[in-house]
Design a protein around this motif. Sequence first.
Motif, mmCIF file in Angstrom:
data_model
loop_
_atom_site.group_PDB
_atom_site.id
_atom_site.type_symbol
_atom_site.label_atom_id
_atom_site.label_comp_id
_atom_site.label_asym_id
_atom_site.label_seq_id
_atom_site.Cartn_x
_atom_site.Cartn_y
_atom_site.Cartn_z
ATOM 1 N N GLU A 423 0.852 -1.191 0.000
ATOM 2 C CA GLU A 423 0.000 0.000 0.000
ATOM 3 C C GLU A 423 0.887 1.240 0.000
ATOM 4 O O GLU A 423 2.014 1.217 0.517
ATOM 5 C CB GLU A 423 -0.887 0.063 1.247
ATOM 6 C CG GLU A 423 -2.047 -0.895 1.302
ATOM 7 C CD GLU A 423 -2.851 -0.680 2.570
ATOM 8 O OE1 GLU A 423 -4.041 -0.307 2.468
ATOM 9 O OE2 GLU A 423 -2.285 -0.878 3.658
ATOM 10 N N VAL A 424 0.337 2.319 -0.552
ATOM 11 C CA VAL A 424 1.011 3.621 -0.495
ATOM 12 C C VAL A 424 -0.033 4.682 -0.170
ATOM 13 O O VAL A 424 -1.211 4.542 -0.510
ATOM 14 C CB VAL A 424 1.711 3.964 -1.828
ATOM 15 C CG1 VAL A 424 2.921 3.075 -2.050
ATOM 16 C CG2 VAL A 424 0.732 3.866 -2.999
ATOM 17 N N ALA A 427 -3.376 11.259 -1.006
ATOM 18 C CA ALA A 427 -4.125 12.324 -0.333
ATOM 19 C C ALA A 427 -5.166 12.927 -1.264
ATOM 20 O O ALA A 427 -4.918 13.129 -2.463
ATOM 21 C CB ALA A 427 -3.170 13.423 0.143
ATOM 22 N N HIS A 428 -6.334 13.207 -0.683
ATOM 23 C CA HIS A 428 -7.408 13.930 -1.380
ATOM 24 C C HIS A 428 -7.645 15.214 -0.592
ATOM 25 O O HIS A 428 -7.887 15.171 0.625
ATOM 26 C CB HIS A 428 -8.677 13.089 -1.448
ATOM 27 C CG HIS A 428 -8.498 11.820 -2.231
ATOM 28 N ND1 HIS A 428 -8.966 11.669 -3.521
ATOM 29 C CD2 HIS A 428 -7.899 10.638 -1.912
ATOM 30 C CE1 HIS A 428 -8.665 10.463 -3.967
ATOM 31 N NE2 HIS A 428 -8.018 9.806 -2.998
ATOM 32 N N VAL A 429 -7.576 16.350 -1.270
ATOM 33 C CA VAL A 429 -7.578 17.647 -0.596
ATOM 34 C C VAL A 429 -8.638 18.568 -1.182
ATOM 35 O O VAL A 429 -8.790 18.657 -2.405
ATOM 36 C CB VAL A 429 -6.191 18.319 -0.706
ATOM 37 C CG1 VAL A 429 -6.222 19.744 -0.176
ATOM 38 C CG2 VAL A 429 -5.145 17.497 0.041
ATOM 39 N N LEU A 443 2.843 18.586 -1.840
ATOM 40 C CA LEU A 443 3.813 17.512 -1.633
ATOM 41 C C LEU A 443 5.111 18.071 -1.049
ATOM 42 O O LEU A 443 5.720 17.459 -0.167
ATOM 43 C CB LEU A 443 4.086 16.788 -2.952
ATOM 44 C CG LEU A 443 2.960 15.859 -3.435
ATOM 45 C CD1 LEU A 443 3.255 15.364 -4.847
ATOM 46 C CD2 LEU A 443 2.783 14.682 -2.489
ATOM 47 N N GLU A 444 5.530 19.244 -1.528
ATOM 48 C CA GLU A 444 6.712 19.896 -0.950
ATOM 49 C C GLU A 444 6.455 20.239 0.517
ATOM 50 O O GLU A 444 7.341 20.076 1.367
ATOM 51 C CB GLU A 444 7.038 21.167 -1.729
ATOM 52 C CG GLU A 444 7.554 20.920 -3.134
ATOM 53 C CD GLU A 444 7.780 22.225 -3.883
ATOM 54 O OE1 GLU A 444 7.722 23.293 -3.234
ATOM 55 O OE2 GLU A 444 7.999 22.173 -5.106
ATOM 56 N N VAL A 457 2.087 9.516 -2.320
ATOM 57 C CA VAL A 457 2.596 9.354 -3.681
ATOM 58 C C VAL A 457 1.875 10.298 -4.635
ATOM 59 O O VAL A 457 2.355 10.562 -5.736
ATOM 60 C CB VAL A 457 2.438 7.893 -4.166
ATOM 61 C CG1 VAL A 457 3.241 6.951 -3.280
ATOM 62 C CG2 VAL A 457 0.977 7.475 -4.217
ATOM 63 N N ALA A 458 0.715 10.796 -4.202
ATOM 64 C CA ALA A 458 -0.040 11.736 -5.028
ATOM 65 C C ALA A 458 -0.968 12.550 -4.142
ATOM 66 O O ALA A 458 -1.419 12.077 -3.085
ATOM 67 C CB ALA A 458 -0.844 10.997 -6.093
#
Length: 485
Positions: A423-424, A427-429, A443-444, A457-458
């Motif tokens: 699993e990785v 994120a949902h924002v 991500l930064e 990862v995304a």
Amino acid sequence: MQHVAETPRVRALWNPTGPCIADDREELDNATFARRVRIAATILHEQGVGRGDVVAVVLPNRLELVVILFAAWHIGAAVTPVKPDSTFEEMQYQISDCAAKVVITEGDRGFASLDVADVAGPAATTIAPMPTVVTEDDATALIIYTSGTTGQPKGVVLDHSNITAMCAMLIETLGLDETDHSLLILPLFHVNGIVVSVLSPLLAGGRATIAGRFSASTFFDVVERVRPTYFSAVPAIYAMLVTQSPERTPDTSSLRRVICGAAPMSAELIARFEARFDVPLVEGYGLSEGTCASTVNPPDGPRKPGTVGVPLPGQTIAVVDANGFLADPGEPGEVVIKGPNVMRGYLGRPKATAQTIVDGWLHTGDVGYFDPDGYLVLVDRIKDMIIRGGENIYPKEIENVLHAHPDVLEAAVVGAPHEVLGEVPVAHVVAMPGTTVTASHLLEHCGVSLARVKIPVAVHLTAELPRNPVGKIDKRKLRTMPAPA
């Protein structure tokens, strides 16, 4: 403290003309409310409802639902509230599972039912002698159905001792009295709406107003008109309120406090709400299986955003490791609860009950720890933990970092399958209105505070997050949704 089921009669004797309960269509004083309860009880009795039976109620938020609740208790019956926009199959499952003696609703639902207007409406007038029913503490009061995120919904059986204990705890903790006026905006098919916003203020001598369908743009118009002293809501509602036009400054002076429950609320969102509306926000934590609430940030302080507060009086909360032993101080483990608020069990499911209540301890499935001041910090749900290449990752840690970004309104992190790592995190924002934040920027931002293995990862920017009927983010649905383009 008086028995909750006796509330209508006691209030009518205490102050017959005092305000009791209202909704968008009518207001009832104490004497009128008690009379409506007695009429509804008579009609239910004539329909063959008695001690030990279950009354199913399929209604939107309206005061007749509260009338029926007390009427059923008056004759020794229990109530199961049914989500009114459920599918026919979902309604049939709940009604059948609890073997409801009668169903009360409005309109044609496709199954045999009593019309709410004939049972609890203002035109119902029949009052006839009935046998006196003494409400036993261990008699079933409510059967609340879970949201069914792990299979078929289960009926949480709460008896009168559970309800009375929970109301007493809330009244003491929140300092409720005859001057309090709650505004109900949460659904009445959920225990939070019933206990926090209706039963507790009525038992304390206060009053309740039942709002219709929630609208963020008109909500404070209702607050200004009704003048409540508090309301209880979920994080999604507070997120919608803080994004309203800053041009208007509503009159919130009647509000002594507002309450958040049902799901964890980020410290950043709490700060935004309090700064915007100048009202203290008290966050709590609990489950339907614990009759609603188990911890709360003390209304009179100190309140610690980022925690869910301290145990309510009469409850014992512990954190245990995987072997069931007390976790070391500050170490995360499963949150377990003991007290008179713990449910009797799941209806007709002895195996599930035995797995959830062990030696009197309610196993919540939540991971948390106590900070040095004795405040409970929730880490995540056990089932939501992501295992990435053998590393345990709690999504809430990543969500907390995302929430700390000023352009983020809401964030949810779930595990996505990976052929090599298992699993990785993804994120949902939901971004704050008017901002232009990008996925790469977020991500930064995560890279500054999180170890590399915990960085999503995304990041997918979306207009809204899916929610279950109570307003919690539906992570099961989020895992199955295709990523936004």
